[in-house]
Design a protein around this motif. Sequence first.
Motif, PDB file in Angstrom:
ATOM      1  N   ILE A  81      62.877  30.136 -17.159  1.00 52.31           N
ATOM      2  CA  ILE A  81      63.839  30.149 -16.052  1.00 52.31           C
ATOM      3  C   ILE A  81      63.279  29.169 -15.029  1.00 52.31           C
ATOM      4  N   ARG A  82      64.069  28.165 -14.647  1.00 52.63           N
ATOM      5  CA  ARG A  82      63.525  27.153 -13.737  1.00 52.63           C
ATOM      6  C   ARG A  82      64.652  26.582 -12.878  1.00 52.63           C
ATOM      7  N   GLY A  83      64.218  25.845 -11.838  1.00 50.84           N
ATOM      8  CA  GLY A  83      65.201  25.345 -10.869  1.00 50.84           C
ATOM      9  C   GLY A  83      65.346  26.406  -9.789  1.00 50.84           C
ATOM     10  N   ALA A  84      65.308  25.955  -8.529  1.00 50.55           N
ATOM     11  CA  ALA A  84      65.195  26.910  -7.416  1.00 50.55           C
ATOM     12  C   ALA A  84      66.316  27.951  -7.367  1.00 50.55           C
ATOM     13  N   ALA A  85      67.554  27.537  -7.614  1.00 52.92           N
ATOM     14  CA  ALA A  85      68.662  28.486  -7.512  1.00 52.92           C
ATOM     15  C   ALA A  85      68.600  29.518  -8.643  1.00 52.92           C
ATOM     16  N   LYS A  86      68.301  29.063  -9.833  1.00 55.73           N
ATOM     17  CA  LYS A  86      68.242  29.990 -10.981  1.00 55.73           C
ATOM     18  C   LYS A  86      67.083  30.971 -10.805  1.00 55.73           C
ATOM     19  N   THR A 125      54.553  34.008  -9.247  1.00 57.08           N
ATOM     20  CA  THR A 125      54.764  33.200 -10.445  1.00 57.08           C
ATOM     21  C   THR A 125      54.679  31.708 -10.155  1.00 57.08           C
ATOM     22  N   ARG A 126      55.482  31.247  -9.193  1.00 57.48           N
ATOM     23  CA  ARG A 126      55.478  29.814  -8.851  1.00 57.48           C
ATOM     24  C   ARG A 126      55.506  29.714  -7.322  1.00 57.48           C
ATOM     25  N   PRO A 127      54.731  28.790  -6.753  1.00 59.51           N
ATOM     26  CA  PRO A 127      54.555  28.819  -5.298  1.00 59.51           C
ATOM     27  C   PRO A 127      55.501  27.962  -4.451  1.00 59.51           C
ATOM     28  N   HIS A 157      66.705  18.244 -12.511  1.00 55.46           N
ATOM     29  CA  HIS A 157      67.959  18.948 -12.793  1.00 55.46           C
ATOM     30  C   HIS A 157      68.232  19.870 -11.618  1.00 55.46           C
ATOM     31  N   SER A 158      69.294  19.579 -10.905  1.00 55.58           N
ATOM     32  CA  SER A 158      69.658  20.404  -9.751  1.00 55.58           C
ATOM     33  C   SER A 158      71.070  20.925  -9.923  1.00 55.58           C
ATOM     34  N   THR A 159      71.215  22.255  -9.899  1.00 52.00           N
ATOM     35  CA  THR A 159      72.555  22.833 -10.019  1.00 52.00           C
ATOM     36  C   THR A 159      73.385  22.506  -8.777  1.00 52.00           C
ATOM     37  N   ALA A 160      72.694  22.311  -7.640  1.00 50.06           N
ATOM     38  CA  ALA A 160      73.429  21.983  -6.405  1.00 50.06           C
ATOM     39  C   ALA A 160      74.040  20.576  -6.503  1.00 50.06           C
ATOM     40  N   ASN A 162      60.954  16.299 -18.515  1.00 50.88           N
ATOM     41  CA  ASN A 162      62.254  15.726 -18.899  1.00 50.88           C
ATOM     42  C   ASN A 162      63.466  16.584 -18.525  1.00 50.88           C
ATOM     43  N   GLN A 163      63.429  17.147 -17.320  1.00 47.67           N
ATOM     44  CA  GLN A 163      64.618  17.913 -16.897  1.00 47.67           C
ATOM     45  C   GLN A 163      65.849  17.021 -16.762  1.00 47.67           C
ATOM     46  N   GLY A 164      65.617  15.683 -16.696  1.00 49.08           N
ATOM     47  CA  GLY A 164      66.752  14.760 -16.646  1.00 49.08           C
ATOM     48  C   GLY A 164      67.647  14.891 -17.873  1.00 49.08           C
ATOM     49  N   ALA A 222      66.646  20.447  -3.917  1.00 50.29           N
ATOM     50  CA  ALA A 222      65.436  20.782  -3.154  1.00 50.29           C
ATOM     51  C   ALA A 222      64.899  22.125  -3.603  1.00 50.29           C
ATOM     52  N   ASP A 223      63.585  22.230  -3.556  1.00 47.91           N
ATOM     53  CA  ASP A 223      62.930  23.531  -3.787  1.00 47.91           C
ATOM     54  C   ASP A 223      62.632  24.216  -2.466  1.00 47.91           C
ATOM     55  N   SER A 224      62.311  23.416  -1.463  1.00 41.40           N
ATOM     56  CA  SER A 224      62.081  23.937  -0.111  1.00 41.40           C
ATOM     57  C   SER A 224      62.420  22.841   0.876  1.00 41.40           C
ATOM     58  N   ILE A 282      61.053  19.185  -0.090  1.00 37.72           N
ATOM     59  CA  ILE A 282      60.105  19.349  -1.192  1.00 37.72           C
ATOM     60  C   ILE A 282      60.937  19.495  -2.457  1.00 37.72           C
ATOM     61  N   ASN A 283      60.725  18.582  -3.376  1.00 39.19           N
ATOM     62  CA  ASN A 283      61.490  18.601  -4.632  1.00 39.19           C
ATOM     63  C   ASN A 283      60.598  18.041  -5.735  1.00 39.19           C
ATOM     64  N   LYS A 284      61.123  17.996  -6.932  1.00 41.39           N
ATOM     65  CA  LYS A 284      60.369  17.555  -8.117  1.00 41.39           C
ATOM     66  C   LYS A 284      59.573  16.281  -7.854  1.00 41.39           C
ATOM     67  N   ILE A 285      58.372  16.239  -8.391  1.00 40.48           N
ATOM     68  CA  ILE A 285      57.500  15.071  -8.210  1.00 40.48           C
ATOM     69  C   ILE A 285      58.263  13.795  -8.610  1.00 40.48           C
ATOM     70  N   PHE A 338      69.362  28.851   1.544  1.00 40.70           N
ATOM     71  CA  PHE A 338      68.205  29.680   1.167  1.00 40.70           C
ATOM     72  C   PHE A 338      67.051  28.821   0.635  1.00 40.70           C
ATOM     73  N   LYS A 339      67.210  27.500   0.712  1.00 40.70           N
ATOM     74  CA  LYS A 339      66.084  26.596   0.437  1.00 40.70           C
ATOM     75  C   LYS A 339      65.310  26.281   1.722  1.00 40.70           C
ATOM     76  N   LEU A 340      65.819  26.749   2.855  1.00 42.34           N
ATOM     77  CA  LEU A 340      65.108  26.502   4.121  1.00 42.34           C
ATOM     78  C   LEU A 340      63.904  27.427   4.171  1.00 42.34           C
TER      79      LEU A 340
HETATM   80  O1  LIG Z   1      62.850  20.346  -8.632  1.00 47.90           O
HETATM   81  C1  LIG Z   1      63.700  20.988  -9.227  1.00 47.90           C
HETATM   82  C2  LIG Z   1      63.375  21.871 -10.382  1.00 47.90           C
HETATM   83  O2  LIG Z   1      61.985  21.930 -10.632  1.00 47.90           O
HETATM   84  P1  LIG Z   1      61.449  22.842 -11.869  1.00 47.90           P
HETATM   85  O3  LIG Z   1      62.141  22.368 -13.099  1.00 47.90           O
HETATM   86  O4  LIG Z   1      59.963  22.594 -11.854  1.00 47.90           O
HETATM   87  O5  LIG Z   1      61.772  24.285 -11.524  1.00 47.90           O
HETATM   88  C3  LIG Z   1      65.121  20.982  -8.739  1.00 47.90           C
HETATM   89  O6  LIG Z   1      65.466  19.713  -8.226  1.00 47.90           O
HETATM   90  C4  LIG Z   1      65.256  21.989  -7.579  1.00 47.90           C
HETATM   91  O7  LIG Z   1      64.711  23.239  -7.972  1.00 47.90           O
HETATM   92  C5  LIG Z   1      66.694  22.195  -7.164  1.00 47.90           C
HETATM   93  O8  LIG Z   1      67.423  22.819  -8.199  1.00 47.90           O
HETATM   94  P2  LIG Z   1      68.728  23.704  -7.869  1.00 47.90           P
HETATM   95  O9  LIG Z   1      69.640  22.794  -7.103  1.00 47.90           O
HETATM   96  O10 LIG Z   1      69.281  24.099  -9.211  1.00 47.90           O
HETATM   97  O11 LIG Z   1      68.294  24.884  -7.053  1.00 47.90           O
END
Ligand SMILES: O=C(COP(=O)(O)O)[C@H](O)[C@H](O)COP(=O)(O)O
Length: 321
Positions: free
Chosen positions: A23-28, A66-68, A133-136, A162-164, A200-202, A210-213, A236-238
């Motif tokens: 499970i990955r990506g901030a929203a998920k 789990t993840r910081p 990969h960003s769902t937003a 390779n989330q692209g 964004a993650d934060s 703060i987002n993917k490297i 909720f990314k703030l």
């Molecule tokens: O950096 C990542 C995912 O990193 P990882 O694959 O390491 O979790 C995404 O750009 C953000 O989480 C935003 O995603 P969303 O818009 O879906 O919240």
Amino acid sequence: MDPHIRVRPEVRRVADDIGTMEIRGAAKIADAAASALRTQAVESEAETPETFRAELRAAARALHDTRPTAVSLPNALRYVLHGMEGATVEDLRSNTVAAADRFCDRLERSQTDLGAVGANRLKDGDRIMTHCHSTAVLACVEAAVEQGKELTAIVKETRPRNQGHITAERLHELGVPVTLIVDSAARRYLNDVDHVMVGADSIAADGSVINKIGTSGLAVNARDRGTPVVVAAQTFKLHPGTLTGQSVDIEMRDESEIISPEEKAAIGDPTVVNPAFDVTPPRYIDAIVTERGQFPPESIVMLMRELFGEQTTEPWLESGQ
Ligand SMILES: O=C(COP(=O)(O)O)[C@H](O)[C@H](O)COP(=O)(O)O
């Protein structure tokens, strides 16, 4: 730990899946964490309100650790635990379930609302460049496509995981033609795109994202080329902690994501570092698109003050647990 405090196996499974990036990506991650607390509440066999609360806090801690970097995770846990009110186990259970449902519902609605805002930035015929990969971001593209706009995309593969590729697949499903490039080719193609769009993650109080490297290098190059950088992120990314001076912890991941032990030995055993995220300063960002409208990054602190008000302690760290 008190043997009466039992974290449900499903919560442990979700925590493992977040840690291993199943499970990955901030929203998920936020959605899965809130749903796991719901499961804990539904399945809890606690006989006293104290045990019930302690179990929910223990479950939240397991998920939290789990993840910081993605603040969506603690924000989701905080939201649900704040809803955990009541004097009896049954009241606590139903209020916690209601809070988790409210959170997941808001998450879904905010994604749709954000998509409508982001779609307004996109014109028929535009080409975007994406990272990770960003769902937003995809919500913005989907809304624009639904409005009849024809878009194309240049998708960075986003090493090392390779989330692209996921983004490419989703865009293909939306009918958006995709060109896939290696990360280091981004600058070469920036002249050919109308917008860089990332998630964004934060987001920190000073408007840093703060987002993917690789996001920050992309944004600096885009500024150099005059290509606008849009960050799509629900509120909720703030990151509330950044209002009081905390910095955002950047996750360092295992070197095995980059190189195998054999390959590493063959090239002289170098030190390998694998930061998962980076920080893009606000001056490289043109707009942060949220479900509440779009903001210049420097003004995001006003929205944060309005949303978070006075700081509270983390509910999963309450004394005695
Ligand atoms: O950096 C990542 C995912 O990193 P990882 O694959 O390491 O979790 C995404 O750009 C953000 O989480 C935003 O995603 P969303 O818009 O879906 O919240």
